[in-house]
Motif scaffolding. Structure first.
Motif, PDB file in Angstrom:
ATOM      1  N   ALA A  47     -17.096   1.841  31.599  1.00 27.86           N
ATOM      2  CA  ALA A  47     -18.481   2.498  30.996  1.00 27.86           C
ATOM      3  C   ALA A  47     -18.524   3.888  30.402  1.00 27.86           C
ATOM      4  CB  ALA A  47     -19.638   2.590  32.423  1.00 27.86           C
ATOM      5  N   LEU A  48     -17.433   4.804  30.853  1.00 25.47           N
ATOM      6  CA  LEU A  48     -17.323   5.875  30.414  1.00 25.47           C
ATOM      7  C   LEU A  48     -16.723   6.064  28.892  1.00 25.47           C
ATOM      8  CD1 LEU A  48     -15.897   7.941  33.596  1.00 25.47           C
ATOM      9  CD2 LEU A  48     -17.798   8.524  31.953  1.00 25.47           C
ATOM     10  N   SER A  49     -15.664   5.062  28.774  1.00 27.02           N
ATOM     11  CA  SER A  49     -15.273   4.740  27.415  1.00 27.02           C
ATOM     12  C   SER A  49     -16.276   4.292  26.507  1.00 27.02           C
ATOM     13  CB  SER A  49     -14.235   3.569  27.687  1.00 27.02           C
ATOM     14  OG  SER A  49     -13.481   3.580  26.573  1.00 27.02           O
ATOM     15  N   ALA A  50     -17.197   3.649  26.838  1.00 28.05           N
ATOM     16  CA  ALA A  50     -18.254   2.851  25.751  1.00 28.05           C
ATOM     17  C   ALA A  50     -19.197   4.336  25.859  1.00 28.05           C
ATOM     18  CB  ALA A  50     -19.004   1.690  26.498  1.00 28.05           C
ATOM     19  N   LEU A  51     -19.107   4.931  26.662  1.00 24.89           N
ATOM     20  CA  LEU A  51     -20.373   6.001  26.567  1.00 24.89           C
ATOM     21  C   LEU A  51     -19.781   7.097  25.750  1.00 24.89           C
ATOM     22  CD1 LEU A  51     -21.610   6.714  30.090  1.00 24.89           C
ATOM     23  CD2 LEU A  51     -23.039   6.189  28.138  1.00 24.89           C
ATOM     24  N   ILE A  52     -18.339   7.250  25.590  1.00 28.17           N
ATOM     25  CA  ILE A  52     -17.847   8.501  24.972  1.00 28.17           C
ATOM     26  C   ILE A  52     -17.734   7.845  23.313  1.00 28.17           C
ATOM     27  CG2 ILE A  52     -15.618   9.680  24.667  1.00 28.17           C
ATOM     28  CD1 ILE A  52     -15.388   9.458  27.742  1.00 28.17           C
ATOM     29  N   PHE A  53     -17.357   6.560  23.336  1.00 24.44           N
ATOM     30  CA  PHE A  53     -16.914   6.404  21.877  1.00 24.44           C
ATOM     31  C   PHE A  53     -17.730   5.179  21.319  1.00 24.44           C
ATOM     32  CE2 PHE A  53     -14.227   5.098  18.261  1.00 24.44           C
ATOM     33  CZ  PHE A  53     -13.856   6.269  17.802  1.00 24.44           C
ATOM     34  N   PRO A  54     -18.286   5.217  20.153  1.00 24.90           N
ATOM     35  CA  PRO A  54     -18.162   6.260  19.194  1.00 24.90           C
ATOM     36  C   PRO A  54     -19.237   7.308  19.151  1.00 24.90           C
ATOM     37  CG  PRO A  54     -19.177   4.437  18.109  1.00 24.90           C
ATOM     38  CD  PRO A  54     -18.852   4.020  19.530  1.00 24.90           C
ATOM     39  N   GLY A  55     -20.226   7.366  20.090  1.00 27.41           N
ATOM     40  CA  GLY A  55     -20.998   8.426  20.211  1.00 27.41           C
ATOM     41  C   GLY A  55     -20.571   9.925  20.111  1.00 27.41           C
ATOM     42  N   ILE A  56     -19.369  10.262  20.558  1.00 27.00           N
ATOM     43  CA  ILE A  56     -18.995  11.490  20.507  1.00 27.00           C
ATOM     44  C   ILE A  56     -18.609  12.059  18.921  1.00 27.00           C
ATOM     45  CG2 ILE A  56     -16.571  11.055  20.376  1.00 27.00           C
ATOM     46  CD1 ILE A  56     -16.227  13.702  22.059  1.00 27.00           C
ATOM     47  N   LEU A  57     -18.668  11.067  17.926  1.00 22.79           N
ATOM     48  CA  LEU A  57     -18.316  11.619  16.440  1.00 22.79           C
ATOM     49  C   LEU A  57     -19.564  12.056  16.068  1.00 22.79           C
ATOM     50  CD1 LEU A  57     -16.388   8.469  15.573  1.00 22.79           C
ATOM     51  CD2 LEU A  57     -15.684  10.605  16.290  1.00 22.79           C
ATOM     52  N   GLN A  58     -20.733  11.874  16.459  1.00 25.95           N
ATOM     53  CA  GLN A  58     -22.164  12.463  16.167  1.00 25.95           C
ATOM     54  C   GLN A  58     -22.433  13.396  16.894  1.00 25.95           C
ATOM     55  OE1 GLN A  58     -24.274   8.724  15.750  1.00 25.95           O
ATOM     56  NE2 GLN A  58     -23.244   8.159  13.694  1.00 25.95           N
ATOM     57  N   ALA A  59     -21.867  13.980  17.921  1.00 27.19           N
ATOM     58  CA  ALA A  59     -22.520  14.951  18.945  1.00 27.19           C
ATOM     59  C   ALA A  59     -22.760  16.178  18.319  1.00 27.19           C
ATOM     60  CB  ALA A  59     -21.425  15.146  20.277  1.00 27.19           C
TER      61      ALA A  59
ATOM     62  N   GLU B 174     -24.370  20.325  22.280  1.00 25.05           N
ATOM     63  CA  GLU B 174     -24.410  18.836  22.344  1.00 25.05           C
ATOM     64  C   GLU B 174     -23.289  18.150  22.571  1.00 25.05           C
ATOM     65  OE1 GLU B 174     -27.199  17.602  19.174  1.00 25.05           O
ATOM     66  OE2 GLU B 174     -28.944  18.395  20.470  1.00 25.05           O
ATOM     67  N   TYR B 178     -20.499  14.933  26.689  1.00 25.77           N
ATOM     68  CA  TYR B 178     -19.321  14.067  25.940  1.00 25.77           C
ATOM     69  C   TYR B 178     -18.043  14.728  26.737  1.00 25.77           C
ATOM     70  CZ  TYR B 178     -22.113  11.495  22.721  1.00 25.77           C
ATOM     71  OH  TYR B 178     -22.964  10.427  22.297  1.00 25.77           O
ATOM     72  N   ILE B 185     -13.183  10.635  32.885  1.00 27.31           N
ATOM     73  CA  ILE B 185     -12.476   9.519  32.729  1.00 27.31           C
ATOM     74  C   ILE B 185     -11.161   9.913  32.471  1.00 27.31           C
ATOM     75  CG2 ILE B 185     -12.390   9.797  30.018  1.00 27.31           C
ATOM     76  CD1 ILE B 185     -12.646   6.716  29.746  1.00 27.31           C
ATOM     77  N   SER B 206     -16.703  -1.368  22.136  1.00 25.43           N
ATOM     78  CA  SER B 206     -17.845  -0.583  21.691  1.00 25.43           C
ATOM     79  C   SER B 206     -17.704  -0.023  20.297  1.00 25.43           C
ATOM     80  CB  SER B 206     -17.544   0.761  22.553  1.00 25.43           C
ATOM     81  OG  SER B 206     -18.539   1.632  22.238  1.00 25.43           O
ATOM     82  N   ARG B 222     -24.976  -2.107  23.161  1.00 29.46           N
ATOM     83  CA  ARG B 222     -23.529  -2.065  22.905  1.00 29.46           C
ATOM     84  C   ARG B 222     -22.872  -1.512  24.318  1.00 29.46           C
ATOM     85  NH1 ARG B 222     -20.930   2.851  22.196  1.00 29.46           N
ATOM     86  NH2 ARG B 222     -23.062   4.070  21.527  1.00 29.46           N
ATOM     87  N   ILE B 223     -23.214  -0.509  24.957  1.00 33.11           N
ATOM     88  CA  ILE B 223     -22.930   0.072  26.216  1.00 33.11           C
ATOM     89  C   ILE B 223     -22.594  -0.750  27.424  1.00 33.11           C
ATOM     90  CG2 ILE B 223     -23.417   1.913  28.186  1.00 33.11           C
ATOM     91  CD1 ILE B 223     -24.319   3.644  25.857  1.00 33.11           C
ATOM     92  N   THR B 227     -19.084  -2.456  28.324  1.00 30.25           N
ATOM     93  CA  THR B 227     -18.851  -2.283  29.740  1.00 30.25           C
ATOM     94  C   THR B 227     -18.549  -3.521  30.544  1.00 30.25           C
ATOM     95  OG1 THR B 227     -20.085  -0.097  29.809  1.00 30.25           O
ATOM     96  CG2 THR B 227     -19.445  -0.911  31.958  1.00 30.25           C
TER      97      THR B 227
END
Lengths: 101, 245
Positions: A47-59, B174, B178, B185, B206, B222-223, B227
């Protein structure tokens, strides 16, 4: 006007609360078979992996600022700094990066 | 109230757990603030009544779905459709709540019903990666309370002021959530090679669902799907080779 919003908000609250509440209440009383116990142990990493990437790229405003901030977080976490330090240092790194570049 | 929590309350360990929880939740609260302010500002711009926007944060407390709801309201969508979308966006909490439930075997149903309200991507991340196999209800309460206050207060500030925090500050803040996910992680995947591989599988899934040109996958799906699939594959592939716990 506000009355119809109240109905919308209560509807949203209900459909958000039930998926949070039912598994917590029902599963905490159940002894799971070993396969599903292991499945649950693997959920956080996945879950952490999917939460981080690719979302972080637009943070942040630029991909590079986000990558630099992410790198700072990974390094500090690797050397076992506290979570609060990791988060604050990452914010500062992004802030400085944006100030300079 | 369960036996353990009654004993805790008697000898004051409850308040100690609560304080530790508050501290643990602080990074989440910091991360929520800029997002909550942005939510308030966007609601205001979209013409959502101020009270409705703040009540939404107070009653729903789920960032992604609130942004989607405001977007749909601005587009003039019907209310039943908005409720249905909210449901699908927040379905991933089933997986997260189920995982957190493994750490709370001693709590009564009413305790769990209260704590459930505070299960978010972020509180799930903190609680599920905790090294302890059982957590106190007071600790969990402490973890969720500051982020909730930050979420509601931030929304209120955004709605009232309408303006932004200075652009550069907001953009830097923001990264906070992350950074927290990364901070959580790293110890997980450096302590176990199977978890490292599972994280890689999830990353791959993902990315595929995000960038594939064939179909659109919403953030919630997606999440959830990345997961569940990665954890399932991991459970099948690494049957018991490092069952660390």
């Amino acid at each position: 006007m506000m009355n119809s919003y109240i109905i919308l908000l209560l509807g949203m609250a209900l459909v958000t609360y039930l998926p949070r509440m039912l598994p917590l209440v029902i599963l905490s009383e159940i002894e799971l078979p070993p396969f599903w116990k292991r499945f649950m142990l693997y959920i956080p990493s996945a879950a952490l992996s999917a939460l981080i990437f690719p979302g972080i790229l637009q943070a942040t405003d630029s991909v590079f600022a986000a990558l630099v901030g992410g790198l700072a977080a990974v390094l500090l976490a690797y050397f076992k700094f506290s979570l609060l330090t990791v988060v604050t240092a990452s914010i500062l790194t992004v802030f400085l990066y944006q100030l300079l570049f | 109230m369960s036996q353990e929590s009654m004993i805790e309350e008697k000898n004051g360990a409850g308040s100690q757990h609560f304080h530790r929880g508050l501290l643990a939740g602080l990074p989440v609260a910091i991360g929520y603030l800029p997002i909550a302010v942005a939510f308030g500002v966007i609601s205001r711009t979209a013409g959502v009544p101020h009270l409705a926007a703040v009540l939404m944060s107070l009653l729903v407390f789920a960032g992604a779905s609130q942004f989607v709801a405001v977007e749909l309201l601005a587009a003039g969508a019907a209310f039943p459709g908005i409720v249905a979308t909210t449901f699908f966006v927040n379905l991933r909490h089933i997986l997260m709540s189920a995982t957190v439930s493994r750490k709370l075997p001693d709590l009564s149903r009413s305790w769990l019903a209260v704590l459930a309200f505070g299960i978010t991507d972020e509180s799930f991340s903190l609680l599920s990666t905790d090294r302890r196999s059982r957590l106190s209800g007071y600790y969990v309460l402490g973890v969720i309370i500051l982020p909730y206050l930050a979420w509601v207060t931030g929304s209120l500030v955004g709605v009232m002021l309408g303006g932004q925090l200075p652009e550069i500050l907001e953009s830097s803040m923001e990264i906070a959530l992350y950074a927290m996910f990364l901070g959580l992680i790293v110890p997980e995947i450096t302590s176990s090679s199977s978890r490292f591989k599972i994280a890689l599988i999830a990353l791959l899934l993902s990315s595929i669902s995000y960038w594939n040109p064939l179909f659109d996958v919403s953030e919630g799906w997606r999440i959830t799907l990345s997961t569940a699939t990665a954890a399932f594959l991991g459970t099948v592939i690494f049957s018991g080779d490092d069952y660390d716990e």
